[in-house]
Motif scaffolding. Structure first.
Motif, PDB file in Angstrom:
ATOM      1  N   ASP A 103      11.100   4.808 -18.132  1.00 22.64           N
ATOM      2  CA  ASP A 103       9.977   3.934 -17.774  1.00 22.64           C
ATOM      3  C   ASP A 103       9.926   3.684 -16.264  1.00 22.64           C
ATOM      4  O   ASP A 103       8.859   3.733 -15.655  1.00 22.64           O
ATOM      5  N   ALA A 104      11.087   3.416 -15.672  1.00 21.40           N
ATOM      6  CA  ALA A 104      11.134   3.192 -14.226  1.00 21.40           C
ATOM      7  C   ALA A 104      10.730   4.450 -13.463  1.00 21.40           C
ATOM      8  O   ALA A 104      10.030   4.378 -12.440  1.00 21.40           O
ATOM      9  N   ALA A 105      11.126   5.614 -13.965  1.00 16.90           N
ATOM     10  CA  ALA A 105      10.758   6.881 -13.325  1.00 16.90           C
ATOM     11  C   ALA A 105       9.245   7.106 -13.387  1.00 16.90           C
ATOM     12  O   ALA A 105       8.629   7.529 -12.398  1.00 16.90           O
ATOM     13  N   ARG A 106       8.648   6.806 -14.533  1.00 16.08           N
ATOM     14  CA  ARG A 106       7.192   6.971 -14.656  1.00 16.08           C
ATOM     15  C   ARG A 106       6.449   6.023 -13.713  1.00 16.08           C
ATOM     16  O   ARG A 106       5.464   6.400 -13.077  1.00 16.08           O
ATOM     17  N   GLU A 107       6.931   4.792 -13.628  1.00 16.34           N
ATOM     18  CA  GLU A 107       6.311   3.810 -12.732  1.00 16.34           C
ATOM     19  C   GLU A 107       6.424   4.266 -11.276  1.00 16.34           C
ATOM     20  O   GLU A 107       5.462   4.214 -10.522  1.00 16.34           O
ATOM     21  N   ARG A 108       7.597   4.740 -10.898  1.00 19.97           N
ATOM     22  CA  ARG A 108       7.801   5.191  -9.523  1.00 19.97           C
ATOM     23  C   ARG A 108       6.966   6.430  -9.231  1.00 19.97           C
ATOM     24  O   ARG A 108       6.411   6.591  -8.160  1.00 19.97           O
ATOM     25  N   ALA A 109       6.866   7.324 -10.204  1.00 17.18           N
ATOM     26  CA  ALA A 109       6.059   8.527 -10.036  1.00 17.18           C
ATOM     27  C   ALA A 109       4.585   8.170  -9.846  1.00 17.18           C
ATOM     28  O   ALA A 109       3.893   8.775  -9.024  1.00 17.18           O
ATOM     29  N   ALA A 110       4.093   7.180 -10.573  1.00 20.84           N
ATOM     30  CA  ALA A 110       2.700   6.747 -10.433  1.00 20.84           C
ATOM     31  C   ALA A 110       2.451   6.169  -9.040  1.00 20.84           C
ATOM     32  O   ALA A 110       1.428   6.468  -8.411  1.00 20.84           O
ATOM     33  N   ARG A 111       3.399   5.360  -8.540  1.00 25.20           N
ATOM     34  CA  ARG A 111       3.249   4.810  -7.184  1.00 25.20           C
ATOM     35  C   ARG A 111       3.314   5.924  -6.138  1.00 25.20           C
ATOM     36  O   ARG A 111       2.559   5.920  -5.170  1.00 25.20           O
ATOM     37  N   PHE A 112       4.200   6.887  -6.353  1.00 25.82           N
ATOM     38  CA  PHE A 112       4.335   8.015  -5.436  1.00 25.82           C
ATOM     39  C   PHE A 112       3.041   8.820  -5.387  1.00 25.82           C
ATOM     40  O   PHE A 112       2.554   9.181  -4.320  1.00 25.82           O
ATOM     41  N   GLU A 113       2.457   9.072  -6.555  1.00 28.94           N
ATOM     42  CA  GLU A 113       1.195   9.813  -6.620  1.00 28.94           C
ATOM     43  C   GLU A 113       0.094   9.057  -5.893  1.00 28.94           C
ATOM     44  O   GLU A 113      -0.686   9.638  -5.147  1.00 28.94           O
ATOM     45  N   SER A 114       0.040   7.742  -6.090  1.00 26.54           N
ATOM     46  CA  SER A 114      -0.963   6.920  -5.418  1.00 26.54           C
ATOM     47  C   SER A 114      -0.765   6.949  -3.896  1.00 26.54           C
ATOM     48  O   SER A 114      -1.728   7.088  -3.145  1.00 26.54           O
TER      49      SER A 114
END
Length: 103
Positions: A59-70
């Protein structure tokens, strides 16, 4: 068992190798970024060695990946805006040269 580049290329051509292609691409891009340092490489190796991860880590990886993409999207937009923005007068202009010669 280490595979040769030819064997990896064949694996990437297989119909079900979509995730392999995605992960190899992401790894290649990360390796080109100096911010992907030895500590992060070590964590990645640990995740690969474990074979699975806890739901909290996922879950933390998905959240960080979403912020990184943004963040990447905003950086790309800013770069495009800077490239197409008109030059303003605040930019120091070089003096014009006048040629003087004898007629």
């Amino acid at each position: 068992m280490a595979l040769t580049s030819s064997e990896i290329l064949l694996s990437l051509r297989a119909p079900g190798s979509g995730w392999l292609g995605v992960l190899a691409t992401v790894l290649d891009e990360a390796n080109q970024d100096p911010r992907f340092d030895a500590a992060q490489r070590s964590i990645l190796q640990q995740l690969l060695d474990q074979g699975s991860m806890s739901s909290e880590v996922a879950d933390a990886a998905r959240e960080r990946a979403a912020r990184f993409e943004s963040d990447m999207h905003h950086e790309a937009r800013a770069a495009r805006s800077a490239a197409t923005a008109p030059v303003t007068q605040s930019v120091t202009q070089r003096p014009k040269l006048t040629l003087v010669g004898q007629a």
